[in-house]
Design an enzyme around this catalytic site. Structure first.
Site, PDB file in Angstrom:
ATOM      1  N   ASP A  32      12.141  -6.813  72.182  1.00  0.00           N
ATOM      2  CA  ASP A  32      11.264  -5.916  71.256  1.00  0.00           C
ATOM      3  C   ASP A  32      11.615  -5.401  73.075  1.00  0.00           C
ATOM      4  O   ASP A  32      11.490  -6.413  73.963  1.00  0.00           O
ATOM      5  CB  ASP A  32      10.545  -5.908  71.059  1.00  0.00           C
ATOM      6  CG  ASP A  32      10.501  -4.256  69.876  1.00  0.00           C
ATOM      7  OD1 ASP A  32      11.158  -4.312  68.481  1.00  0.00           O
ATOM      8  OD2 ASP A  32      10.851  -3.046  70.488  1.00  0.00           O
ATOM      9  N   TYR A 137      22.266   9.431  63.862  1.00  0.00           N
ATOM     10  CA  TYR A 137      22.152   7.655  63.552  1.00  0.00           C
ATOM     11  C   TYR A 137      22.780   7.776  62.488  1.00  0.00           C
ATOM     12  O   TYR A 137      23.235   6.331  62.063  1.00  0.00           O
ATOM     13  CB  TYR A 137      20.662   8.329  62.426  1.00  0.00           C
ATOM     14  CG  TYR A 137      19.747   6.705  61.225  1.00  0.00           C
ATOM     15  CD1 TYR A 137      19.415   6.044  62.415  1.00  0.00           C
ATOM     16  CD2 TYR A 137      19.985   6.086  60.431  1.00  0.00           C
ATOM     17  CE1 TYR A 137      20.068   4.221  61.894  1.00  0.00           C
ATOM     18  CE2 TYR A 137      20.308   5.368  59.381  1.00  0.00           C
ATOM     19  CZ  TYR A 137      19.171   4.292  60.636  1.00  0.00           C
ATOM     20  OH  TYR A 137      19.833   2.824  59.498  1.00  0.00           O
TER      21      TYR A 137
END
Ligand code: NAD
Ligand code: SER
Length: 318
Positions: A32, A137
């Site tokens: 991450d 998105y």
């Protein structure tokens, strides 16, 4: 060797555990952009917009499969559209290109119900239909689906994808989507607080319990290559409900639970999405079937959150 990108997120944190159970903890590298609050197992910092770093991680650990979960979700994405496009598109293209060049076995890319738009049929939305996403998105996910198909057709890259509905789980908090209310409401109920919902009470959306979302991911990745007939992204359905229906399901367990409805900018996003999903291609191709309906999911959420809040006082600060 498996690499999970975006492993600290709502789905990534749960999927990483499931992949460790499936392949063995030593076979899964979580990554991450930030170190997780609780570091368990093998973890590396990886900003997916940095292709050299991705190549370094793939080489160093001998990665053969990537689960690429890192993205900026629908609501958060609207606050900085260009940044969101960069993360979502550059991230995916880096993954596809590195997977091609390093001849990785498989890639997983999650798409979303956000690919649908106001021109899409709302009920039992078909697999192949009109798509006019209204958020950055949704646009990035639709473009992403097409890139996945392109890499499969042009280079033979075995990339697989599902369109997750809103995902609801007790293990983690959501990261800035339009369906986040359906997780937040449970935390409020278990803490005996009133919840203010940012969607109108009659806004029907497709949703899925975390267990089913993780199962769908593992099933499609386990399926024989020949059974994957769709290389853009598969519709998958769990359940559909409105905020008032969810409130009533929770009130069955907490009769005094109260919800106020105060729609904000996320209402317009939700209104552009569909109500329910036809997922028969996924059912036929790789035997997909959700296990959880609204009642069963509500029971499980409340059961687990009660245990979480009871065992971990820090949880109360959420
Ligand atoms: P999330 O926002 O909870 O997690 C995303 C993770 O990506 C975070 O941990 C974040 O730190 C990380 N990240 C952000 N930028 C990064 C970067 N540049 N490099 C590396 N990591 C970065 O998201 P989620 O809910 O877990 O969703 C996972 C995937 O599933 C996403 O692709 C999302 O679009 C998709 N999806 C989620 C849902 C849902 O309801 N949660 C529904 C449909 C699709
Ligand atoms: N849950 C996600 C969102 O609301 C759907 O992709 O953004």
């Amino acid at each position: 060797m498996v690499l999970v990108i975006g492993a600290n997120g709502q789905i990534g944190s749960v999927l990483t555990k499931a992949l460790k159970n499936r392949y063995g903890a030593g076979q899964v590298i979580a990554s991450d952009i930030r170190v997780p609050q609780q570091l368990e197992g093998r973890f590396v910092i990886l900003d997916i917009t940095k292709r050299n770093r991705l190549e370094e991680v793939v080489d160093r650990f001998g990665i053969t499969q990537i689960y690429h979960l890192a993205a900026i979700l629908s609501a958060k994405g609207e606050t900085n559209p260009i940044h969101s496009w960069d993360i979502n598109m550059k991230g995916l293209l880096n993954v596809l290109e590195v997977a091609r060049l390093h001849q990785l076995e498989k890639v997983f890319f999650p798409s979303s119900i956000a690919v649908f738009g106001t021109n899409t049929p709302k009920e039992l939305t078909p697999q192949f239909t009109l798509m006019n996403p209204s958020t950055v998105y949704g646009i990035s996910k639709l473009a992403g689906e097409q890139w996945c198909q392109y890499y499969f057709e042009k280079y033979g890259l075995d990339v697989r994808s599902v369109r997750y509905p809103g995902v609801i789980g007790h293990q983690s908090l959501p990261g800035g989507g339009t369906t986040d209310y359906a997780v937040e409401i449970f935390h409020a109920a278990v803490q005996q607080k009133t919840y203010t919902c940012f969607l109108k009470e009659d806004t029907m959306l497709p949703m899925m319990y975390m267990h089913d979302a993780v199962q769908a991911t593992i099933s499609i990745m386990d399926a024989p290559k020949s059974s994957i007939s769709i290389r853009s992204s598969y519709n998958i359905a769990g359940m559909s409900f409105t905020p008032i229906q969810l409130t009533q399901a929770i009130q069955h367990h907490f009769p005094n639970f109260k919800v106020n409805f105060k729609p904000d900018f996320r209402q317009k996003i939700a209104d552009s999405w569909t109500n329910s999903i036809d997922d028969h291609y996924a059912r036929n191709d790789w035997a997909w079937k959700a296990e959880y309906d609204l009642k069963k999911m509500t029971e499980e959420m409340i059961h687990h959150l009660k245990i979480n809040y009871f065992n971990n006082p820090k949880f109360l600060k959420i």
